[in-house]
Write a protein that holds these residues in place. Structure first.
Motif, PDB file in Angstrom:
ATOM      1  N   ALA A  54      63.811  26.975  46.585  1.00 45.36           N
ATOM      2  CA  ALA A  54      63.552  28.282  47.195  1.00 45.36           C
ATOM      3  C   ALA A  54      64.744  28.737  48.018  1.00 45.36           C
ATOM      4  N   LYS A  55      65.319  27.822  48.798  1.00 45.13           N
ATOM      5  CA  LYS A  55      66.489  28.172  49.594  1.00 45.13           C
ATOM      6  C   LYS A  55      67.685  28.528  48.702  1.00 45.13           C
ATOM      7  N   ALA A  56      67.894  27.758  47.644  1.00 44.12           N
ATOM      8  CA  ALA A  56      69.014  28.022  46.732  1.00 44.12           C
ATOM      9  C   ALA A  56      68.862  29.382  46.065  1.00 44.12           C
ATOM     10  N   ARG A  57      67.631  29.768  45.784  1.00 46.05           N
ATOM     11  CA  ARG A  57      67.382  31.072  45.170  1.00 46.05           C
ATOM     12  C   ARG A  57      67.746  32.224  46.100  1.00 46.05           C
ATOM     13  N   ALA A  58      67.450  32.071  47.388  1.00 42.76           N
ATOM     14  CA  ALA A  58      67.641  33.178  48.330  1.00 42.76           C
ATOM     15  C   ALA A  58      69.017  33.209  48.979  1.00 42.76           C
ATOM     16  N   LEU A  59      69.713  32.080  49.036  1.00 45.09           N
ATOM     17  CA  LEU A  59      70.972  32.016  49.782  1.00 45.09           C
ATOM     18  C   LEU A  59      72.039  32.993  49.296  1.00 45.09           C
ATOM     19  N   PRO A  60      72.251  33.180  47.979  1.00 50.01           N
ATOM     20  CA  PRO A  60      73.305  34.105  47.555  1.00 50.01           C
ATOM     21  C   PRO A  60      73.110  35.533  48.088  1.00 50.01           C
TER      22      PRO A  60
END
Length: 288
Positions: A199-205
């Protein structure tokens, strides 16, 4: 650079003052403490031959009270009585004073007991926010300022919507390298079968893409609280502010997306009602 703080004369409405002063000191701004004077109501109890004389008497008394309030908080600021003009409401008078001062921010308690006496985001606060093309710092309750070393720490929320990006140009005069540091926060709602790291990897960009909107040289960090569907976005933002030791939270007034981050709706009311630090609101407008 000026910051306009408003009070209605009540003890509750003065709670915002030390928080606004902390920001003013951090960015090197002059603090102006203002109170709106309605000639016909506020001077009604003064015995004088003419209304102008009664108004002058009230103005002198209020200016002294504002100086005393500033001195009591150890704040080097300027008192200003804002005389309400015929046909002008309180938000318009505050907005006019901010324009005359060239203020970069207006600070006011979310509720007081006088002219500014409404519930969180009541008519005066919302009126000021709706009229002002300026950030508006609000505060619920009377939490103390937490002293610390280092730059002023501003937590800026985003939900990824174009409206949410309105906060950056409005805050630009306050985002000074070495004086203010920023943590960009997005509350991420987990999808089915998704892990927290995913979930974090999805939103970070998307959050990292906001970095160019912040002046070069300003320290920027990223924080991505992950919550299950249906969890309170406002609670996650408040917990992030506590965990990170933020001095204030900043948001656009209407960041809307599929994740229902609707500032000026339930999320904003929850953050403003429960946050232990000021909330700086910026009237939203789509930004490319």
């Amino acid at each position: 650079m000026n910051i306009l703080v408003t009070t209605d004369g009540s003890e509750r409405s003065a709670c915002i003052l030390p928080h606004a002063a902390a920001l003013a000191r951090a960015v090197g701004a002059r603090l102006v403490l203002g109170r709106v004077l309605d000639p016909r109501s506020d001077a009604a109890g003064v015995t004088a031959e003419r209304l102008a004389a009664a108004v002058a008497e009230v103005r002198t008394r209020w200016e002294a009270e504002l100086r005393t309030l500033l001195a009591g908080h150890g704040i080097d600021g300027e008192p200003r009585v804002i005389e309400r003009r015929w046909g002008e409401d309180v938000p318009a008078a505050i907005h006019r004073a901010a324009d005359e001062l060239g203020a970069v921010l207006i600070a006011m308690a979310s509720r007081g007991t006088g002219a500014i006496r409404h519930a969180v985001f009541g008519s005066v606060t919302m009126g000021v926010l709706g009229r002002a093309d300026l950030p508006v710092m609000t505060l619920s309750g009377c939490p103390p300022v937490t002293p610390h070393d280092g730059p002023y720490h501003l937590l800026i929320t985003s939900d990824g919507s174009p409206d949410a990006r309105s906060v950056f140009p409005a805050l630009a005069p306050l985002l000074l390298p070495g004086r203010v540091r920023v943590t960009l926060v997005e509350v991420v709602v987990m999808r089915a079968l998704e892990t927290e790291p995913e979930a974090k990897a999805r939103a970070l960009p998307g959050l990292e893409a906001l970095r160019p909107r912040i002046p070069a040289g300003v320290e920027v960090a990223y924080h991505l609280p992950v919550v299950p569907p249906g969890a309170g976005i406002d609670t996650a933002i408040i917990e992030a502010a506590k965990e990170l030791g933020a001095d204030a939270i900043a948001s656009a007034t209407h960041g809307h997306s599929a994740r229902r981050h609707l500032i000026a709706g339930s999320t904003a009311l929850g953050v403003a009602r429960l946050a232990p630090v000021p909330v700086i609101l910026v009237k939203s407008a789509p930004v490319d």
